[in-house]
Scaffold this motif. Structure first.
Motif, PDB file in Angstrom:
ATOM      1  N   UNK A  93      34.160  31.402  54.156  1.00  0.00           N
ATOM      2  CA  UNK A  93      33.373  30.633  53.169  1.00  0.00           C
ATOM      3  C   UNK A  93      32.157  31.394  52.650  1.00  0.00           C
ATOM      4  N   UNK A  94      31.475  32.143  53.536  1.00  0.00           N
ATOM      5  CA  UNK A  94      30.284  32.880  53.115  1.00  0.00           C
ATOM      6  C   UNK A  94      30.643  33.991  52.129  1.00  0.00           C
ATOM      7  N   UNK A  95      31.730  34.692  52.376  1.00  0.00           N
ATOM      8  CA  UNK A  95      32.145  35.769  51.475  1.00  0.00           C
ATOM      9  C   UNK A  95      32.589  35.210  50.122  1.00  0.00           C
ATOM     10  N   UNK A  96      33.259  34.058  50.149  1.00  0.00           N
ATOM     11  CA  UNK A  96      33.655  33.433  48.880  1.00  0.00           C
ATOM     12  C   UNK A  96      32.435  33.034  48.058  1.00  0.00           C
ATOM     13  N   UNK A  97      31.433  32.507  48.741  1.00  0.00           N
ATOM     14  CA  UNK A  97      30.217  32.105  48.037  1.00  0.00           C
ATOM     15  C   UNK A  97      29.468  33.323  47.505  1.00  0.00           C
ATOM     16  N   UNK A  98      29.476  34.403  48.265  1.00  0.00           N
ATOM     17  CA  UNK A  98      28.725  35.600  47.883  1.00  0.00           C
ATOM     18  C   UNK A  98      29.341  36.297  46.678  1.00  0.00           C
ATOM     19  N   UNK A  99      30.682  36.403  46.652  1.00  0.00           N
ATOM     20  CA  UNK A  99      31.337  37.190  45.603  1.00  0.00           C
ATOM     21  C   UNK A  99      32.022  36.336  44.533  1.00  0.00           C
ATOM     22  N   UNK A 100      32.081  35.048  44.728  1.00  0.00           N
ATOM     23  CA  UNK A 100      32.623  34.167  43.701  1.00  0.00           C
ATOM     24  C   UNK A 100      34.128  34.293  43.525  1.00  0.00           C
ATOM     25  N   UNK A 101      34.577  34.049  42.270  1.00  0.00           N
ATOM     26  CA  UNK A 101      36.000  34.019  41.972  1.00  0.00           C
ATOM     27  C   UNK A 101      36.683  35.364  42.193  1.00  0.00           C
ATOM     28  N   UNK A 102      35.933  36.444  42.064  1.00  0.00           N
ATOM     29  CA  UNK A 102      36.550  37.761  42.215  1.00  0.00           C
ATOM     30  C   UNK A 102      36.819  38.129  43.667  1.00  0.00           C
ATOM     31  N   UNK A 103      36.344  37.304  44.617  1.00  0.00           N
ATOM     32  CA  UNK A 103      36.444  37.702  46.020  1.00  0.00           C
ATOM     33  C   UNK A 103      37.888  37.886  46.469  1.00  0.00           C
ATOM     34  N   UNK A 104      38.789  36.977  46.048  1.00  0.00           N
ATOM     35  CA  UNK A 104      40.167  37.083  46.540  1.00  0.00           C
ATOM     36  C   UNK A 104      40.810  38.401  46.100  1.00  0.00           C
ATOM     37  N   UNK A 105      40.383  38.927  44.927  1.00  0.00           N
ATOM     38  CA  UNK A 105      40.916  40.207  44.471  1.00  0.00           C
ATOM     39  C   UNK A 105      40.288  41.369  45.254  1.00  0.00           C
ATOM     40  N   UNK A 106      39.029  41.239  45.611  1.00  0.00           N
ATOM     41  CA  UNK A 106      38.393  42.267  46.434  1.00  0.00           C
ATOM     42  C   UNK A 106      39.024  42.318  47.825  1.00  0.00           C
ATOM     43  N   UNK A 107      39.342  41.146  48.362  1.00  0.00           N
ATOM     44  CA  UNK A 107      40.009  41.086  49.667  1.00  0.00           C
ATOM     45  C   UNK A 107      41.391  41.722  49.580  1.00  0.00           C
ATOM     46  N   UNK A 108      42.111  41.433  48.507  1.00  0.00           N
ATOM     47  CA  UNK A 108      43.439  42.017  48.331  1.00  0.00           C
ATOM     48  C   UNK A 108      43.353  43.536  48.211  1.00  0.00           C
TER      49      UNK A 108
END
Length: 501
Positions: free
Chosen positions: A11-26
């Motif tokens: 949750x913290x990483x999603x809040x920090x990076x917003x919508x682009x987070x899932x692509x950064x994780x990928x």
């Protein structure tokens, strides 16, 4: 106190990076998977050079590949347990360190057993990593985005085996086989940097990792390991050893399989009776009640035989059958790899709109055709050898482009979200089990056909009709295996909704 910058929960990483987070994780897990896949395939261009250095026969040399495959196959079953117990980051980072250490150790090793041990260590790390991207895609992306995410991920991942043989061939010709092992180091270092920034410490589903959770199913893991080794050694003994030894080993593999199924069913029942005690089953066999998952698993196994068998066979054919250098092999395979990257990106978008069974069936037809068309290559007409090799390799890679983004996603769409980690682990395990068997099977069939034609792979006679015929017959075997998978692929069709009452 945990500061915002030090909180690496999902949750913290999603809040920090917003919508682009899932692509950064990928992206983060894509780089590590590239390292794992490169380590599994690029070694093939070094096998002839390594065989000469250690004076190995064909059967012993192929254990550099099949030993890696066996270790990778078995370790995949531990991924759901490791993620639940230690979370994404600790699991992923640990695997990257092991993969890098294995590469460095293999590059400096002076004895073949040490090289083999390094390959097994790399295989263990690569196996745990491989199911993670599918878990992330199915959990972090919406259904209408999953095909696109799978296509983008696949496009990035295939660049490793596409560029790997080309770079690897040049390294082998210029610096020898040892340089191949060091190719994973920059990828591992990059993936570690990305992991510490974007990979969460939580487990799948966003919950905290639980180091005190259910124990590992060690008995199931031991049965899977022993059964896999019995299967691979039994396949080798079918040709290189005695019939009695082969029968004993293959019978042992069958016994391990039956015992494994019995144990896993018993473990699952015990876990359901007492949820707070015992261990989780290594493989949840109830997943196979879903028809799409069951058919997808069959396709994955057969597809693994063809894919990894050909990955081993093609470089050996070009070098030992046609007399091409290692650098030539990489150059020939490069266009096909680049086409594969584009095909995966395109088909990834199609996978969101078209039925899985159609895309996978088209891919299997093209893959089978690419193997069958290898018989049209005539060393007596040298001006046509390389153009035909490039063309048929491209046809096969387009086929892979139809299969790769579609199979895992389509096979697991019917599973409950809580079963996604287990499903990804199981389907990857079966694909790699097929791959491990496929490498051995290609080596066995090739040796058999060479003996039938009265030639040896390590002797002279490169480009002779007898030697080329042995390779062609092995390719035809792979074509028949791909055609066989079509029956299961057509059953990946989603079940029709029940009629209205």
């Amino acid at each position: 106190m945990t500061t915002p910058s030090s909180d690496h929960s999902l949750p913290a990483l999603r809040e920090r990076y917003g919508e682009r987070y899932r692509w950064l994780l990928l992206l983060s897990v894509m780089v590590g998977t590239m390292a794992a896949i490169m380590s599994s395939t690029v070694i093939n261009v070094a096998i002839p050079d390594m065989s000469r250095h250690f004076t190995l026969g064909q059967e012993r040399a192929q254990w550099v590949t099949s030993g890696f495959m066996a270790a990778m196959t078995v370790s995949m079953l531990t991924t759901p347990w490791l993620l639940a117990r230690y979370g994404y980051r600790r699991t992923y980072v640990g695997c990257m360190w092991l993969l890098m250490v294995g590469g460095v150790a293999g590059g400096f090793a002076n004895d073949y057993p040490l090289v083999l041990a390094a390959r097994v260590a790399e295989g263990l790390a690569a196996g745990v990593v491989q199911p993670i991207p599918a878990i992330i895609i199915l959990r972090a992306f919406q259904p209408h985005e999953q095909g696109r995410a799978s296509g983008i991920f696949g496009m990035g991942v295939v660049l490793a085996p596409a560029l790997g043989p080309s770079i690897g061939g040049l390294l082998v010709d210029g610096f020898g086989w040892r340089s191949i092992f060091f190719m994973v180091v920059p990828f591992c270092l990059t993936s570690l940097w990305l992991a510490y920034r974007f990979v969460p410490t939580t487990s799948p589903g966003g919950g905290a990792a639980n180091p005190q959770g259910a124990g590992l199913d060690w008995r199931g893991l031991a049965l899977a390991a022993v059964g896999t080794l019995c299967l691979l050694n039994g396949l080798v003994e079918l040709h290189g050893g005695t019939a009695a030894t082969a029968a004993l080993l293959l019978g042992g593999a069958a016994l391990m399989l039956v015992t494994f199924i019995w144990l896993e069913r018993r473990t699952l029942k015990a876990r359901r009776r007492r949820p707070d005690e015992g261990v989780d089953p290594l493989m949840n066999l109830s997943l196979f009640k879903d028809r799409r998952f069951a058919m997808g698993s069959i396709v994955a196994f057969i597809y693994g035989i063809a894919l990894f068998g050909s990955t081993y066979l093609l470089p050996v054919y070009m070098q030992s059958g046609l007399g091409l250098s290692a650098s030539h092999v990489g150059t020939i395979l490069l266009p096909a790899g680049l086409v594969l990257a584009v095909a995966i990106a395109v088909v990834g978008r199609l996978a969101d709109r078209h039925p899985t069974h159609q895309l996978v069936s088209i891919g299997l037809v093209l893959l089978s055709a690419s193997f069958g068309l290898m018989v049209t290559i005539d060393p007596g007409r040298p001006m046509w050898v390389i153009p035909l090799l490039v063309t048929w390799a491209i046809v096969g890679r387009i086929g892979l482009g139809f299969i790769l983004p579609s199979l895992n996603i389509g096979a697991m769409r019917g599973l409950e979200r809580v079963d996604i980690a287990q499903g990804a682990s199981v389907i990857n395990f079966l694909r790699m089990l097929g791959g491990a068997a496929g490498v051995s099977l290609c080596g066995i069939v090739l040796e058999w056909r060479l003996a039938a034609h009265g030639v040896q792979l390590t002797a002279g006679g490169v480009g002779t009709p007898a030697r080329v015929a042995a390779f062609e017959e092995t390719f035809l075997m792979l074509a028949a295996i791909c055609a066989l998978a079509l029956t299961a692929a057509l059953k990946l069709r989603a079940a029709a909704p029940p009629p209205p009452q």
